[in-house]
Design a protein around this motif. Structure first.
Motif, PDB file in Angstrom:
ATOM      1  N   THR A  26      19.800  57.432  76.337  1.00 16.44           N
ATOM      2  CA  THR A  26      20.509  56.100  75.760  1.00 16.44           C
ATOM      3  C   THR A  26      19.913  55.066  76.464  1.00 16.44           C
ATOM      4  N   GLY A  27      18.579  55.040  77.253  1.00 12.53           N
ATOM      5  CA  GLY A  27      18.056  54.114  77.942  1.00 12.53           C
ATOM      6  C   GLY A  27      18.826  53.210  79.295  1.00 12.53           C
ATOM      7  N   LYS A  28      19.789  53.878  79.558  1.00 17.17           N
ATOM      8  CA  LYS A  28      20.763  53.454  80.737  1.00 17.17           C
ATOM      9  C   LYS A  28      19.948  53.611  81.987  1.00 17.17           C
ATOM     10  N   ILE A  29      18.644  53.874  81.974  1.00 23.81           N
ATOM     11  CA  ILE A  29      18.068  54.149  83.434  1.00 23.81           C
ATOM     12  C   ILE A  29      17.138  52.899  83.645  1.00 23.81           C
ATOM     13  N   LYS A  30      16.737  52.305  84.966  1.00 26.70           N
ATOM     14  CA  LYS A  30      15.974  51.254  85.280  1.00 26.70           C
ATOM     15  C   LYS A  30      14.590  51.842  85.595  1.00 26.70           C
ATOM     16  N   GLY A  31      14.409  53.220  85.662  1.00 19.94           N
ATOM     17  CA  GLY A  31      13.004  53.812  86.068  1.00 19.94           C
ATOM     18  C   GLY A  31      13.096  55.300  85.796  1.00 19.94           C
ATOM     19  N   MET A  32      12.076  55.663  85.914  1.00 13.90           N
ATOM     20  CA  MET A  32      11.858  57.312  85.576  1.00 13.90           C
ATOM     21  C   MET A  32      10.741  57.619  86.518  1.00 13.90           C
ATOM     22  N   ARG A  33      10.888  58.810  87.477  1.00 13.48           N
ATOM     23  CA  ARG A  33      10.056  59.421  88.138  1.00 13.48           C
ATOM     24  C   ARG A  33       8.857  59.876  87.012  1.00 13.48           C
ATOM     25  N   PHE A  34       7.597  59.735  87.442  1.00 15.39           N
ATOM     26  CA  PHE A  34       6.433  60.377  86.700  1.00 15.39           C
ATOM     27  C   PHE A  34       6.573  61.985  86.805  1.00 15.39           C
ATOM     28  N   SER A  35       7.372  62.582  87.571  1.00 10.09           N
ATOM     29  CA  SER A  35       7.370  64.087  87.550  1.00 10.09           C
ATOM     30  C   SER A  35       8.478  64.472  86.435  1.00 10.09           C
ATOM     31  N   THR A  36       9.593  63.529  86.300  1.00 11.98           N
ATOM     32  CA  THR A  36      10.402  63.818  85.575  1.00 11.98           C
ATOM     33  C   THR A  36       9.943  63.585  83.848  1.00 11.98           C
ATOM     34  N   LEU A  37       9.095  62.704  83.843  1.00  6.16           N
ATOM     35  CA  LEU A  37       8.513  62.272  82.555  1.00  6.16           C
ATOM     36  C   LEU A  37       7.342  63.208  82.079  1.00  6.16           C
ATOM     37  N   LEU A  38       6.790  63.849  83.091  1.00  2.00           N
ATOM     38  CA  LEU A  38       5.742  64.948  83.002  1.00  2.00           C
ATOM     39  C   LEU A  38       6.581  66.372  82.311  1.00  2.00           C
ATOM     40  N   ALA A  39       7.678  66.617  83.203  1.00  3.51           N
ATOM     41  CA  ALA A  39       8.620  67.646  82.832  1.00  3.51           C
ATOM     42  C   ALA A  39       9.100  67.594  81.377  1.00  3.51           C
ATOM     43  N   LEU A  40       9.478  66.301  80.958  1.00  6.95           N
ATOM     44  CA  LEU A  40      10.112  66.147  79.475  1.00  6.95           C
ATOM     45  C   LEU A  40       8.903  66.403  78.700  1.00  6.95           C
ATOM     46  N   CYS A  41       7.551  65.895  78.901  1.00  6.47           N
ATOM     47  CA  CYS A  41       6.498  66.096  78.035  1.00  6.47           C
ATOM     48  C   CYS A  41       6.108  67.471  77.861  1.00  6.47           C
ATOM     49  N   LEU A  50       8.668  69.285  75.732  1.00  6.20           N
ATOM     50  CA  LEU A  50       9.093  69.099  74.345  1.00  6.20           C
ATOM     51  C   LEU A  50       7.499  69.032  73.694  1.00  6.20           C
ATOM     52  N   GLU A  51       6.469  69.438  74.600  1.00  5.11           N
ATOM     53  CA  GLU A  51       5.145  69.592  73.957  1.00  5.11           C
ATOM     54  C   GLU A  51       4.781  68.036  73.257  1.00  5.11           C
ATOM     55  N   CYS A  52       5.001  67.158  74.022  1.00  7.36           N
ATOM     56  CA  CYS A  52       4.575  65.732  73.617  1.00  7.36           C
ATOM     57  C   CYS A  52       3.678  64.857  74.568  1.00  7.36           C
ATOM     58  N   GLU A  53       3.344  63.864  74.182  1.00  6.91           N
ATOM     59  CA  GLU A  53       2.715  62.767  75.089  1.00  6.91           C
ATOM     60  C   GLU A  53       3.670  61.707  75.380  1.00  6.91           C
ATOM     61  N   PRO A  54       3.596  61.080  76.630  1.00  9.87           N
ATOM     62  CA  PRO A  54       4.384  60.128  77.118  1.00  9.87           C
ATOM     63  C   PRO A  54       4.566  58.918  75.772  1.00  9.87           C
ATOM     64  N   GLY A  55       3.619  58.682  75.041  1.00 13.31           N
ATOM     65  CA  GLY A  55       3.747  57.591  73.888  1.00 13.31           C
ATOM     66  C   GLY A  55       4.387  58.022  72.808  1.00 13.31           C
ATOM     67  N   ASP A  56       4.926  59.441  72.771  1.00 14.39           N
ATOM     68  CA  ASP A  56       5.531  60.065  71.791  1.00 14.39           C
ATOM     69  C   ASP A  56       6.998  60.026  71.983  1.00 14.39           C
ATOM     70  N   LEU A  57       7.323  59.969  73.570  1.00 12.87           N
ATOM     71  CA  LEU A  57       8.861  59.703  73.957  1.00 12.87           C
ATOM     72  C   LEU A  57       9.088  58.337  74.253  1.00 12.87           C
ATOM     73  N   LEU A  58       8.357  57.440  74.689  1.00 13.03           N
ATOM     74  CA  LEU A  58       8.462  55.957  74.833  1.00 13.03           C
ATOM     75  C   LEU A  58       7.794  55.227  74.083  1.00 13.03           C
ATOM     76  N   VAL A  59       8.336  54.365  73.495  1.00  9.08           N
ATOM     77  CA  VAL A  59       7.805  53.194  72.418  1.00  9.08           C
ATOM     78  C   VAL A  59       8.384  51.849  72.891  1.00  9.08           C
ATOM     79  N   ARG A  60       7.281  50.812  72.750  1.00 15.81           N
ATOM     80  CA  ARG A  60       7.354  49.639  73.157  1.00 15.81           C
ATOM     81  C   ARG A  60       8.034  48.822  71.935  1.00 15.81           C
ATOM     82  N   VAL A  61       9.010  48.077  72.018  1.00 17.64           N
ATOM     83  CA  VAL A  61       9.585  47.386  70.921  1.00 17.64           C
ATOM     84  C   VAL A  61       9.754  46.025  71.211  1.00 17.64           C
TER      85      VAL A  61
END
Length: 72
Positions: A39-54, A57-68
């Motif tokens: 839901t985006g209700k976080i102020k930050g995310m550890r790189f280790s969490t981002l890496l685990a998500l990627c 999900l077999e994706c890249e960080p840019g697939d998960l996070l997008v700038r609007v």
């Protein structure tokens, strides 16, 4: 600076037909923590969490996070 970062976790979960519960277990976070990420209700995310998500999900960080950008 204007705009925001959107988390596309729901989209990636749907594309992979994966449940949030399964992803939370796979990356070692609680379902509540994963829900806050989704839901985006976080102020930050550890790189280790981002890496685990990627990895899960077999994706890249840019697939998960997008700038609007805000409309001017």
């Amino acid at each position: 600076m204007s705009g925001r970062i959107d988390v596309r976790l729901d989209v990636l979960l749907a594309e992979r037909r994966m449940k949030s519960k399964d992803l939370a277990e796979a990356i070692g976070v609680s379902e509540v923590a994963l829900s806050q990420i989704k839901t985006g209700k976080i102020k930050g995310m550890r790189f280790s969490t981002l890496l685990a998500l990627c990895e899960a999900l077999e994706c890249e960080p840019g697939d998960l996070l997008v700038r609007v950008r805000d409309a001017d």
